[in-house]
Design a protein around this motif. Structure first.
Motif, PDB file in Angstrom:
ATOM      1  N   ILE A 160      50.592  45.064  42.009  1.00  0.00           N
ATOM      2  CA  ILE A 160      49.938  45.988  41.074  1.00  0.00           C
ATOM      3  C   ILE A 160      50.735  47.285  40.967  1.00  0.00           C
ATOM      4  O   ILE A 160      50.950  47.806  39.865  1.00  0.00           O
ATOM      5  N   ALA A 173      42.444  46.946  46.540  1.00  0.00           N
ATOM      6  CA  ALA A 173      42.537  45.596  45.987  1.00  0.00           C
ATOM      7  C   ALA A 173      42.537  44.591  47.126  1.00  0.00           C
ATOM      8  O   ALA A 173      43.135  44.839  48.177  1.00  0.00           O
ATOM      9  N   ALA A 185      42.419  36.649  43.967  1.00  0.00           N
ATOM     10  CA  ALA A 185      42.294  38.093  43.808  1.00  0.00           C
ATOM     11  C   ALA A 185      40.887  38.430  43.327  1.00  0.00           C
ATOM     12  O   ALA A 185      40.418  37.867  42.345  1.00  0.00           O
ATOM     13  N   TRP A 187      39.472  40.554  41.360  1.00  0.00           N
ATOM     14  CA  TRP A 187      39.811  41.558  40.350  1.00  0.00           C
ATOM     15  C   TRP A 187      38.632  42.467  40.028  1.00  0.00           C
ATOM     16  O   TRP A 187      38.819  43.641  39.679  1.00  0.00           O
ATOM     17  N   SER A 188      37.420  41.973  40.164  1.00  0.00           N
ATOM     18  CA  SER A 188      36.244  42.787  39.836  1.00  0.00           C
ATOM     19  C   SER A 188      36.087  43.974  40.779  1.00  0.00           C
ATOM     20  O   SER A 188      35.383  44.928  40.457  1.00  0.00           O
ATOM     21  N   VAL A 190      38.859  45.654  42.141  1.00  0.00           N
ATOM     22  CA  VAL A 190      40.063  46.488  42.138  1.00  0.00           C
ATOM     23  C   VAL A 190      39.753  47.835  41.485  1.00  0.00           C
ATOM     24  O   VAL A 190      39.179  47.895  40.390  1.00  0.00           O
ATOM     25  N   LEU A 197      39.569  48.814  37.590  1.00  0.00           N
ATOM     26  CA  LEU A 197      40.717  48.379  36.801  1.00  0.00           C
ATOM     27  C   LEU A 197      40.314  48.059  35.366  1.00  0.00           C
ATOM     28  O   LEU A 197      41.037  48.399  34.426  1.00  0.00           O
ATOM     29  N   LEU A 212      47.014  39.648  34.731  1.00  0.00           N
ATOM     30  CA  LEU A 212      46.356  39.501  36.027  1.00  0.00           C
ATOM     31  C   LEU A 212      46.794  38.219  36.734  1.00  0.00           C
ATOM     32  O   LEU A 212      47.016  38.224  37.955  1.00  0.00           O
ATOM     33  N   GLU A 216      48.503  38.038  40.421  1.00  0.00           N
ATOM     34  CA  GLU A 216      47.868  37.249  41.478  1.00  0.00           C
ATOM     35  C   GLU A 216      48.839  36.214  42.039  1.00  0.00           C
ATOM     36  O   GLU A 216      48.905  35.990  43.246  1.00  0.00           O
ATOM     37  N   GLU A 296      34.594  34.283  40.584  1.00  0.00           N
ATOM     38  CA  GLU A 296      35.186  34.625  41.880  1.00  0.00           C
ATOM     39  C   GLU A 296      34.442  33.933  43.016  1.00  0.00           C
ATOM     40  O   GLU A 296      35.070  33.471  43.986  1.00  0.00           O
TER      41      GLU A 296
END
Length: 326
Positions: A160, A173, A185, A187-188, A190, A197, A212, A216, A296
């Motif tokens: 990142i 992250a 990852a 992502w939710s 980060v 993000l 993304l 990842e 996720e």
């Protein structure tokens, strides 16, 4: 009188030797207990470390323990780095059988000798080995920590950071799940200074709207980029292990991704995998459950299934005789 910090390292191959050196470079240990089945390699590493003592922050007593794992019983933390990295050339599961067999040789002896500290295990497959150590010893599972995705989360931050031009340490992250190809990852979760993000990507798409999936992938397979030219990974995993050791001996209450025994989180239990954890003198003091998206959570369950599949391939695993959850 100052407290003497005693750290043990089992296995003095590529990673174990770097763990020992990093412990001394960072001034974490006052006494360092090293064990390995290769007597000459162990003697050589002890010599090299003591020859370097003038350059470390402070003196440290380095003890050659050979295969006498009982000598590590008085340590505050014991790092398990025993394995065969060459078997992981194709994937991290490659070490499954050889590392599982090696792991049968020392945990029971260590615990029976009166060990009361924290075990940090970095041997692969990390989650399986951590589960095995718990299963073989019945030791407090919160005092057995797998380095897990602590390393992979650092790789994600690196991926990142390259894209958004921010310091890696300023990025929150996590890679979660297995320390292997089924990791994912989150992502939710980060964020940068508390700002998600997703919000930044909407406001500054040219900077934060990066691919993304590719980032990842860089995190998931970064170790193989390292392995391709070196035949091993050394610095990053050693420093990830030492970061966990520091959190324990300094009772930091550090929040980091690492592998811990699941006891119902997201409906999973009975095996180790990586989630954000609070790490201090007692080991894993708390598991942080994130508000993961449905996708996720599905990735987490798939990752757990892979870990459980590997565990089931090993002869030591007996569902009926596993230790009770504490």
């Amino acid at each position: 009188m100052a407290l003497i910090r005693k750290i043990g390292v089992i296995g003095q191959g590529h990673v174990g030797a770097h763990v020992a050196n990093s412990l001394l470079m960072q001034g974490v240990a006052d006494e360092l207990y090293l064990a390995d089945i290769n007597a000459q390699k162990l003697e050589s590493e002890c010599q090299d470390l003591t020859d370097s003592m003038s350059f470390y922050p402070h003196n440290c007593r380095v003890v050659n323990c050979g295969e006498k794992y009982e000598l590590l019983a008085g340590c505050d933390v014991v790092v398990n780095a025993a394995g065969d990295v060459a078997k992981a050339a194709g994937d991290r599961d490659g070490e499954l059988f050889v590392t599982a067999e090696i792991t049968r040789t020392w945990p029971r002896r260590l615990v029976d000798a009166g060990f009361g500290g924290v075990i940090v295990t970095i041997s692969n497959p990390c989650d399986v080995v951590a589960t095995e150590i718990w299963h073989l010893t019945g030791y407090d599972p919160r005092r057995i920590i797998g380095s897990g995705t602590a390393l992979d989360s650092a790789r994600l931050k690196n991926a990142i950071a390259r894209r958004v031009s921010l310091d890696q340490r300023s990025i929150c992250a996590y890679m979660l799940g297995e320390h292997g190809t089924s990791q994912f990852a989150a992502w939710s979760a980060v964020n940068f200074g508390g700002k998600p993000l997703a919000e930044l990507a909407a406001e500054q798409p040219n900077r934060f709207g990066f691919d993304l999936a590719q980032a990842e992938k860089d995190a998931r397979f970064g170790g193989y980029v390292t392995y391709a030219g070196k035949g091993c990974t050394e610095y990053a995993i050693a420093n990830a292990a030492v970061r966990l050791v520091r959190a324990v001996v300094s009772d930091e209450h550090l929040v980091t991704a690492c592998s811990t025994l699941l006891t119902g989180e997201y409906g999973e239990s009975g095996h180790y995998t990586s989630l954000p954890c609070v790490v201090g003198a007692a080991g894993v003091e708390e598991v942080v459950t994130l508000s993961l998206t449905e996708a996720e959570q599905a990735e987490l369950h798939a990752s757990c299934e892979h870990i459980k599949g590997n565990i089931a391939r090993l002869t030591w695993w007996d569902e009926e005789r596993r230790p009770s959850l504490r």
